[in-house]
Design a protein around this motif. Structure first.
Motif, PDB file in Angstrom:
ATOM      1  N   MET A  26     -34.852 -58.938   5.740  1.00  0.00           N
ATOM      2  CA  MET A  26     -36.217 -59.331   5.432  1.00  0.00           C
ATOM      3  C   MET A  26     -37.189 -58.648   6.380  1.00  0.00           C
ATOM      4  SD  MET A  26     -38.068 -63.046   5.881  1.00  0.00           S
ATOM      5  CE  MET A  26     -38.182 -62.756   7.653  1.00  0.00           C
ATOM      6  N   LEU A  27     -36.770 -58.452   7.622  1.00  0.00           N
ATOM      7  CA  LEU A  27     -37.616 -57.804   8.623  1.00  0.00           C
ATOM      8  C   LEU A  27     -37.618 -56.285   8.485  1.00  0.00           C
ATOM      9  CD1 LEU A  27     -36.580 -59.893  11.781  1.00  0.00           C
ATOM     10  CD2 LEU A  27     -38.645 -60.159  10.400  1.00  0.00           C
ATOM     11  N   GLY A  28     -36.771 -55.780   7.577  1.00  0.00           N
ATOM     12  CA  GLY A  28     -36.676 -54.332   7.422  1.00  0.00           C
ATOM     13  C   GLY A  28     -35.815 -53.699   8.495  1.00  0.00           C
ATOM     14  N   ARG A  51     -41.265 -61.005  15.512  1.00  0.00           N
ATOM     15  CA  ARG A  51     -41.490 -62.390  15.937  1.00  0.00           C
ATOM     16  C   ARG A  51     -42.531 -63.060  15.038  1.00  0.00           C
ATOM     17  NH1 ARG A  51     -42.615 -61.539  21.276  1.00  0.00           N
ATOM     18  NH2 ARG A  51     -44.848 -61.406  20.842  1.00  0.00           N
ATOM     19  N   ARG A  52     -43.602 -62.328  14.742  1.00  0.00           N
ATOM     20  CA  ARG A  52     -44.663 -62.885  13.897  1.00  0.00           C
ATOM     21  C   ARG A  52     -44.162 -63.155  12.485  1.00  0.00           C
ATOM     22  NH1 ARG A  52     -47.816 -59.277  14.844  1.00  0.00           N
ATOM     23  NH2 ARG A  52     -47.593 -57.947  13.002  1.00  0.00           N
ATOM     24  N   LEU A  53     -43.386 -62.215  11.942  1.00  0.00           N
ATOM     25  CA  LEU A  53     -42.861 -62.402  10.587  1.00  0.00           C
ATOM     26  C   LEU A  53     -41.896 -63.578  10.519  1.00  0.00           C
ATOM     27  CD1 LEU A  53     -42.265 -58.678   9.520  1.00  0.00           C
ATOM     28  CD2 LEU A  53     -44.026 -60.251   8.667  1.00  0.00           C
ATOM     29  N   LEU A  54     -41.052 -63.696  11.523  1.00  0.00           N
ATOM     30  CA  LEU A  54     -40.098 -64.815  11.538  1.00  0.00           C
ATOM     31  C   LEU A  54     -40.822 -66.151  11.706  1.00  0.00           C
ATOM     32  CD1 LEU A  54     -37.081 -63.502  13.658  1.00  0.00           C
ATOM     33  CD2 LEU A  54     -37.052 -64.176  11.239  1.00  0.00           C
ATOM     34  N   ALA A  55     -41.822 -66.184  12.579  1.00  0.00           N
ATOM     35  CA  ALA A  55     -42.572 -67.423  12.792  1.00  0.00           C
ATOM     36  C   ALA A  55     -43.257 -67.852  11.504  1.00  0.00           C
ATOM     37  CB  ALA A  55     -43.596 -67.234  13.908  1.00  0.00           C
ATOM     38  N   ASP A  56     -43.837 -66.890  10.780  1.00  0.00           N
ATOM     39  CA  ASP A  56     -44.481 -67.207   9.499  1.00  0.00           C
ATOM     40  C   ASP A  56     -43.450 -67.687   8.481  1.00  0.00           C
ATOM     41  OD1 ASP A  56     -46.908 -66.512  10.537  1.00  0.00           O
ATOM     42  OD2 ASP A  56     -46.948 -64.500   9.644  1.00  0.00           O
ATOM     43  N   HIS A  57     -42.301 -67.034   8.473  1.00  0.00           N
ATOM     44  CA  HIS A  57     -41.242 -67.397   7.516  1.00  0.00           C
ATOM     45  C   HIS A  57     -40.714 -68.807   7.791  1.00  0.00           C
ATOM     46  CE1 HIS A  57     -37.891 -66.823   4.746  1.00  0.00           C
ATOM     47  NE2 HIS A  57     -37.061 -67.230   5.713  1.00  0.00           N
ATOM     48  N   ILE A  60     -43.286 -71.886  12.071  1.00  0.00           N
ATOM     49  CA  ILE A  60     -43.303 -72.405  13.444  1.00  0.00           C
ATOM     50  C   ILE A  60     -44.216 -71.526  14.295  1.00  0.00           C
ATOM     51  CG2 ILE A  60     -40.973 -73.370  13.267  1.00  0.00           C
ATOM     52  CD1 ILE A  60     -39.944 -70.930  14.786  1.00  0.00           C
ATOM     53  N   ASP A  61     -44.508 -71.995  15.518  1.00  0.00           N
ATOM     54  CA  ASP A  61     -45.315 -71.217  16.448  1.00  0.00           C
ATOM     55  C   ASP A  61     -44.513 -70.049  17.000  1.00  0.00           C
ATOM     56  OD1 ASP A  61     -47.017 -74.073  17.921  1.00  0.00           O
ATOM     57  OD2 ASP A  61     -47.594 -72.798  16.238  1.00  0.00           O
ATOM     58  N   GLU A  62     -45.178 -68.947  17.231  1.00  0.00           N
ATOM     59  CA  GLU A  62     -44.518 -67.786  17.827  1.00  0.00           C
ATOM     60  C   GLU A  62     -43.951 -68.101  19.203  1.00  0.00           C
ATOM     61  OE1 GLU A  62     -46.140 -63.847  17.769  1.00  0.00           O
ATOM     62  OE2 GLU A  62     -47.518 -64.382  16.145  1.00  0.00           O
ATOM     63  N   GLY A  63     -44.560 -69.070  19.886  1.00  0.00           N
ATOM     64  CA  GLY A  63     -44.081 -69.429  21.212  1.00  0.00           C
ATOM     65  C   GLY A  63     -42.627 -69.842  21.219  1.00  0.00           C
ATOM     66  N   LEU A  64     -42.137 -70.402  20.104  1.00  0.00           N
ATOM     67  CA  LEU A  64     -40.735 -70.823  20.018  1.00  0.00           C
ATOM     68  C   LEU A  64     -39.793 -69.644  19.874  1.00  0.00           C
ATOM     69  CD1 LEU A  64     -41.166 -73.898  17.647  1.00  0.00           C
ATOM     70  CD2 LEU A  64     -40.830 -73.906  20.123  1.00  0.00           C
ATOM     71  N   LEU A  65     -40.356 -68.480  19.586  1.00  0.00           N
ATOM     72  CA  LEU A  65     -39.541 -67.273  19.426  1.00  0.00           C
ATOM     73  C   LEU A  65     -39.779 -66.288  20.565  1.00  0.00           C
ATOM     74  CD1 LEU A  65     -39.995 -66.754  15.580  1.00  0.00           C
ATOM     75  CD2 LEU A  65     -37.994 -67.671  16.766  1.00  0.00           C
ATOM     76  N   GLY A  66     -40.382 -66.774  21.638  1.00  0.00           N
ATOM     77  CA  GLY A  66     -40.569 -65.932  22.806  1.00  0.00           C
ATOM     78  C   GLY A  66     -41.973 -65.412  22.992  1.00  0.00           C
TER      79      GLY A  66
END
Length: 204
Positions: A26-28, A51-57, A60-66
């Motif tokens: 999904m992230l390419g 990180r932004r794409l995963l957070a949107d997917h 959740i907040d980007e902060g949870l992904l670093g």
């Protein structure tokens, strides 16, 4: 932080029944991208775009992904209790008519806490020129103890809710208006509802 991000990716993927391979695609990225991130720590941190794409997917907040977690403003209820800087307005109850926000840094500076502060509109001109009709004021409901040097408070006298300057002199509360043309405040028990700590005004 990186370890927490890897745990978050694993938990979010599992909760949704999605594979790391599918999320990587999904992230390419190549199919092993997220698997390597989770199990080997390579890359050490997610690319900001990923990180932004995963957070949107995940929603959740980007902060949870670093990423750097956004500093959210303090949300306060806007009350329609007709707080009056004039002769007072009869009210039956305090009604929440909406929500407003105060910058988080400012809220910390003012010592505001959620559930112990609110926003009210000003009516009348008894506190002019400091407070004018149409201004919105932030009220710290945790501060209900006027001191000798005084301050501006929202008070209730009988059924009238007013914005006034209140000071404690000789064990009693002295209530005054800033506008010298305003008649004296009437007699009655003064109940302090909170201290005015900030003022918001639209440009005129």
């Amino acid at each position: 932080m990186a370890a927490d991000a890897r745990t978050t990716v694993t938990q979010q993927a599992s909760a949704r029944g999605e594979t790391l391979k599918a999320l990587s695609q999904m992230l390419g990225r190549n199919a092993a991208y997220l698997q390597q991130f989770v199990r080997r720590g390579c890359p050490r941190v997610l690319d900001p775009r990923d990180r932004r794409l995963l957070a949107d997917h995940f929603g959740i907040d980007e902060g949870l992904l670093g990423g750097i977690a956004p500093v959210r403003p303090l949300r306060l209820p806007v009350l329609d209790i007709a707080a009056s800087a004039g002769p007072g307005t009869l009210v039956d109850s305090e009604v929440i008519v909406g929500a407003g926000t105060v910058d988080r840094d400012l809220a910390q500076q003012l010592g505001l806490r959620a559930g112990r502060a609110s926003i009210l509109g000003v009516r009348g001109d008894s506190m002019a020129p400091g407070l004018l009709a149409g201004d919105q004021i932030v009220v710290d409901e945790a501060d209900r103890t006027p001191r000798a040097d005084g301050g501006i408070y929202v008070i209730r006298i009988d059924d009238a809710v007013l914005v006034k300057r209140v000071a404690r002199h000789g064990g009693r509360l002295v209530v005054t208006s800033d506008n010298p043309a305003t008649p004296p405040v009437g007699e009655g028990e003064v109940i302090v509802l909170g201290r005015v700590v900030w003022q918001m005004r639209r440009p005129r």
